[in-house]
Write a protein that holds these residues in place. Structure first.
Motif, PDB file in Angstrom:
ATOM      1  N   LYS A 245       0.827  -1.203   0.000  1.00 25.12           N
ATOM      2  CA  LYS A 245       0.000   0.000   0.000  1.00 25.12           C
ATOM      3  C   LYS A 245       0.863   1.256   0.000  1.00 25.12           C
ATOM      4  N   VAL A 246       1.906   1.240   0.815  1.00 27.39           N
ATOM      5  CA  VAL A 246       2.800   2.402   0.877  1.00 27.39           C
ATOM      6  C   VAL A 246       3.557   2.565  -0.426  1.00 27.39           C
ATOM      7  N   LYS A 247       3.937   1.446  -1.023  1.00 26.82           N
ATOM      8  CA  LYS A 247       4.739   1.478  -2.245  1.00 26.82           C
ATOM      9  C   LYS A 247       4.000   2.167  -3.384  1.00 26.82           C
ATOM     10  N   TYR A 248       2.674   1.984  -3.478  1.00 26.20           N
ATOM     11  CA  TYR A 248       1.908   2.554  -4.570  1.00 26.20           C
ATOM     12  C   TYR A 248       1.136   3.807  -4.158  1.00 26.20           C
ATOM     13  N   GLN A 249       1.609   4.435  -3.083  1.00 23.68           N
ATOM     14  CA  GLN A 249       1.005   5.690  -2.664  1.00 23.68           C
ATOM     15  C   GLN A 249       1.527   6.838  -3.536  1.00 23.68           C
ATOM     16  N   LEU A 250       0.715   7.878  -3.687  1.00 24.93           N
ATOM     17  CA  LEU A 250       1.151   9.074  -4.402  1.00 24.93           C
ATOM     18  C   LEU A 250       2.154   9.831  -3.548  1.00 24.93           C
ATOM     19  N   VAL A 251       3.134  10.439  -4.217  1.00 24.62           N
ATOM     20  CA  VAL A 251       4.213  11.118  -3.489  1.00 24.62           C
ATOM     21  C   VAL A 251       4.289  12.575  -3.928  1.00 24.62           C
ATOM     22  N   GLU A 252       5.121  13.328  -3.214  1.00 20.85           N
ATOM     23  CA  GLU A 252       5.300  14.743  -3.509  1.00 20.85           C
ATOM     24  C   GLU A 252       6.411  14.950  -4.538  1.00 20.85           C
ATOM     25  N   TYR A 253       6.483  16.164  -5.033  1.00 19.65           N
ATOM     26  CA  TYR A 253       7.436  16.516  -6.092  1.00 19.65           C
ATOM     27  C   TYR A 253       8.879  16.230  -5.669  1.00 19.65           C
TER      28      TYR A 253
ATOM     29  N   HIS B 198       0.729  14.305  -5.485  1.00 20.18           N
ATOM     30  CA  HIS B 198      -0.117  13.361  -6.221  1.00 20.18           C
ATOM     31  C   HIS B 198       0.594  12.779  -7.449  1.00 20.18           C
ATOM     32  N   TYR B 199       1.884  12.456  -7.314  1.00 17.62           N
ATOM     33  CA  TYR B 199       2.663  11.838  -8.389  1.00 17.62           C
ATOM     34  C   TYR B 199       2.695  10.314  -8.226  1.00 17.62           C
ATOM     35  N   ARG B 200       2.882   9.599  -9.332  1.00 20.16           N
ATOM     36  CA  ARG B 200       3.001   8.132  -9.343  1.00 20.16           C
ATOM     37  C   ARG B 200       4.428   7.768  -9.741  1.00 20.16           C
ATOM     38  N   PRO B 201       5.362   7.630  -8.806  1.00 21.12           N
ATOM     39  CA  PRO B 201       6.770   7.420  -9.177  1.00 21.12           C
ATOM     40  C   PRO B 201       7.111   5.966  -9.457  1.00 21.12           C
ATOM     41  N   GLU B 202       7.452   5.648 -10.705  1.00 19.55           N
ATOM     42  CA  GLU B 202       7.991   4.352 -11.102  1.00 19.55           C
ATOM     43  C   GLU B 202       7.133   3.184 -10.630  1.00 19.55           C
ATOM     44  N   TRP B 203       5.854   3.289 -10.866  1.00 20.51           N
ATOM     45  CA  TRP B 203       4.947   2.190 -10.537  1.00 20.51           C
ATOM     46  C   TRP B 203       5.097   1.067 -11.555  1.00 20.51           C
ATOM     47  N   PRO B 204       4.763  -0.176 -11.165  1.00 26.30           N
ATOM     48  CA  PRO B 204       4.735  -1.278 -12.148  1.00 26.30           C
ATOM     49  C   PRO B 204       3.707  -0.993 -13.240  1.00 26.30           C
ATOM     50  N   LEU B 205       3.915  -1.591 -14.395  1.00 27.72           N
ATOM     51  CA  LEU B 205       3.072  -1.296 -15.552  1.00 27.72           C
ATOM     52  C   LEU B 205       1.603  -1.620 -15.279  1.00 27.72           C
ATOM     53  N   LYS B 206       1.342  -2.702 -14.572  1.00 31.41           N
ATOM     54  CA  LYS B 206      -0.044  -3.058 -14.257  1.00 31.41           C
ATOM     55  C   LYS B 206      -0.709  -1.967 -13.434  1.00 31.41           C
ATOM     56  N   GLN B 207      -0.009  -1.508 -12.409  1.00 33.37           N
ATOM     57  CA  GLN B 207      -0.567  -0.452 -11.556  1.00 33.37           C
ATOM     58  C   GLN B 207      -0.730   0.857 -12.331  1.00 33.37           C
TER      59      GLN B 207
ATOM     60  N   ALA C  97      -1.960   9.713 -28.629  1.00 26.77           N
ATOM     61  CA  ALA C  97      -0.559   9.700 -28.197  1.00 26.77           C
ATOM     62  C   ALA C  97      -0.387  10.498 -26.912  1.00 26.77           C
ATOM     63  N   SER C  98      -1.040  11.646 -26.832  1.00 24.51           N
ATOM     64  CA  SER C  98      -0.941  12.475 -25.631  1.00 24.51           C
ATOM     65  C   SER C  98      -1.538  11.768 -24.424  1.00 24.51           C
ATOM     66  N   SER C  99      -2.701  11.175 -24.590  1.00 25.11           N
ATOM     67  CA  SER C  99      -3.348  10.470 -23.485  1.00 25.11           C
ATOM     68  C   SER C  99      -2.491   9.300 -23.002  1.00 25.11           C
ATOM     69  N   THR C 100      -1.933   8.542 -23.947  1.00 26.29           N
ATOM     70  CA  THR C 100      -1.071   7.412 -23.587  1.00 26.29           C
ATOM     71  C   THR C 100       0.188   7.879 -22.873  1.00 26.29           C
ATOM     72  N   CYS C 101       0.755   8.980 -23.341  1.00 24.48           N
ATOM     73  CA  CYS C 101       1.968   9.528 -22.727  1.00 24.48           C
ATOM     74  C   CYS C 101       1.726   9.892 -21.266  1.00 24.48           C
ATOM     75  N   HIS C 102       0.647  10.586 -20.989  1.00 24.19           N
ATOM     76  CA  HIS C 102       0.376  11.021 -19.616  1.00 24.19           C
ATOM     77  C   HIS C 102       0.055   9.845 -18.703  1.00 24.19           C
ATOM     78  N   LEU C 103      -0.450   8.764 -19.269  1.00 25.25           N
ATOM     79  CA  LEU C 103      -0.765   7.599 -18.449  1.00 25.25           C
ATOM     80  C   LEU C 103       0.472   6.773 -18.122  1.00 25.25           C
ATOM     81  N   LEU C 104       1.370   6.566 -19.101  1.00 24.22           N
ATOM     82  CA  LEU C 104       2.459   5.594 -18.953  1.00 24.22           C
ATOM     83  C   LEU C 104       3.811   6.189 -18.593  1.00 24.22           C
ATOM     84  N   SER C 105       3.983   7.486 -18.716  1.00 22.12           N
ATOM     85  CA  SER C 105       5.328   8.066 -18.585  1.00 22.12           C
ATOM     86  C   SER C 105       5.943   7.884 -17.209  1.00 22.12           C
ATOM     87  N   CYS C 106       5.153   7.654 -16.189  1.00 19.93           N
ATOM     88  CA  CYS C 106       5.713   7.529 -14.836  1.00 19.93           C
ATOM     89  C   CYS C 106       6.314   6.153 -14.571  1.00 19.93           C
TER      90      CYS C 106
END
Length: 409
Positions: free
Chosen positions: A37-45, A61-70, A226-235
């Motif tokens: 739960k902590v691992k997939y929590q949103l973090v600060e800048y 509210h960032y998603r840092p280096e989450w697994p692809l499924k998450q 492309a833009s929508s996919t980029c914003h979803l997967l880039s993290c």
């Protein structure tokens, strides 16, 4: 006695160990679940790796280096990219629907003898076909029949519905006869009642090519998806971030380039030199922009203004063909109509680029617009609005050229 005491003590120790064992295992399982739960929590800048730090005014509210499924599942959760994903994803489905709708409205050329019409009407239409190389299909023959009945009451008396009725209808409704002064032999229909236009136009028109219009629609869909996919997967990872950002920049360049195709082609379709000149220039400029965007340094935050200026410059290069169109067709109301749409489109894109470059409003109140209302979301909404405005301009171009061809050029 001592041995018996030792045995009893050992048994008590074992029983205590056995009693404690399930508790420790339980605590270990809870710890793993808590870590997930902590691992997939949103973090600060400040907790982000360097490659994910792009806008210091978005504080959380960032998603840092989450697994692809998450990462994929996060499309349905709330974070600072949620609206960035959905504003353009909804825009993609909007333009997909518009593309299907437009494709269904494209007339198809058929043999006149395959049409389910009275023989006398076929003979009259065959006369018209002699002045036209091809005759497009009517979208709804039952509707056409009803309109004929409402326009000519004598349609019920088939023997009396002769050549005179059709030619008299054309003579009374069309202020201009057939045009043989141009290479397209397109019949010009002007200033007629709406019902008569709907009746005659499908029979008389030979539609021009639609590929520039569909090229624009394809460019718009590619950019939005492309833009929508980029914003979803880039993290997910640094490598995927690099790939997704290149895809996003390519989509923007494709949208801008293909936006030129309908106005340039339909404005200069009868002037091949200028048509090829403008289309070639914007295509080369789009390819060059994509190549420049492949450079890793292009993504650095300090180049934000340069990125916005490059794409803005691509858009401003459209001023030349628009002014040229106005000079050539100043007497045509369609030229002014389409220019109005294009100016509005430019306003949407220009304001969007300005907001993107200046990061307004989050720079005024850092952290207050993390979830909703920050500059990139506003930029996305304005891009969709600009693209839809350009779609409306494209419809005017199609109607104009379908009706007039190269007449008046």
């Amino acid at each position: 006695m001592d041995g018996e005491n030792h045995k009893s003590e050992d048994s008590e120790l074992k029983s205590e160990t056995i009693e404690k064992l399930p508790s420790s295992v339980s605590r270990e399982g809870k710890g793993k679940r808590l870590w997930k739960k902590v691992k997939y929590q949103l973090v600060e800048y400040n907790s982000l790796p360097a490659y994910l730090r792009d806008n210091e005014f978005i504080l959380g509210h960032y998603r840092p280096e989450w697994p692809l499924k998450q990462v994929l599942l996060s499309v349905f959760s709330i974070h600072n990219e949620t609206l960035n994903v959905w504003t353009h994803l909804i825009g993609f489905f909007l333009f997909l629907s518009l593309t299907i709708y437009t494709a269904m409205k494209v007339p198809k050329v058929v043999d006149i003898h395959s049409l389910q019409l009275p023989e006398v009407l076929k003979a009259d239409l065959h006369k018209l076909q002699e002045c036209l190389p091809s005759l497009p299909n009517m979208p709804d023959l039952h509707k056409l029949s009803g309109e004929l009945k409402s326009t000519l009451p004598s349609i019920d008396l088939l023997p009396s519905f002769s050549r005179w009725h059709v030619m008299d209808l054309l003579y009374n409704c069309l202020p201009e006869r057939f045009s043989h002064s141009n290479q397209t032999d397109v019949c010009v229909l002007r200033s007629m009642k709406e019902d008569v236009a709907n009746l005659i136009a499908p029979l008389m028109l030979r539609p021009i090519t639609r590929w520039p219009f569909f090229a624009f629609l394809g460019g718009a869909m590619f950019c939005l998806l492309a833009s929508s996919t980029c914003h979803l997967l880039s993290c997910h990872s640094e490598r995927l971030t690099y790939i997704m950002l290149r895809l996003d920049y390519a989509g923007i360049a494709a949208l801008i380039s293909t936006s030129f195709y309908p106005p340039v082609y339909y404005s200069f379709m009868c002037n091949p030199f200028f048509c090829n000149l403008y289309l070639g220039f914007i295509t080369l400029l789009g390819v060059a922009t994509i190549l420049v965007s492949l450079l890793p340094v292009f993504q650095n935050p300090e180049f934000r203004t340069i990125r916005a200026s490059l794409f803005l410059g691509m858009g401003l290069s459209g001023v030349a063909p628009i002014l040229h169109k106005l000079i050539l067709f100043w007497h045509q109301p369609e030229a002014h109509h389409t220019t109005g749409y294009e100016v509005l489109m430019g306003v949407f894109y220009g304001i969007g680029a300005l907001i993107y470059a200046t990061r307004i409003p989050e720079r005024w109140m850092p952290g207050k617009f993390d979830i909703a209302g920050h500059s990139h979301q506003l930029f996305h909404v304005l891009v969709v609005a600009g693209a839809y405005t350009h779609y409306q301009a494209g419809l005017v171009y199609l109607k104009w050229r379908d009706l007039e061809g190269c007449r008046g050029n």
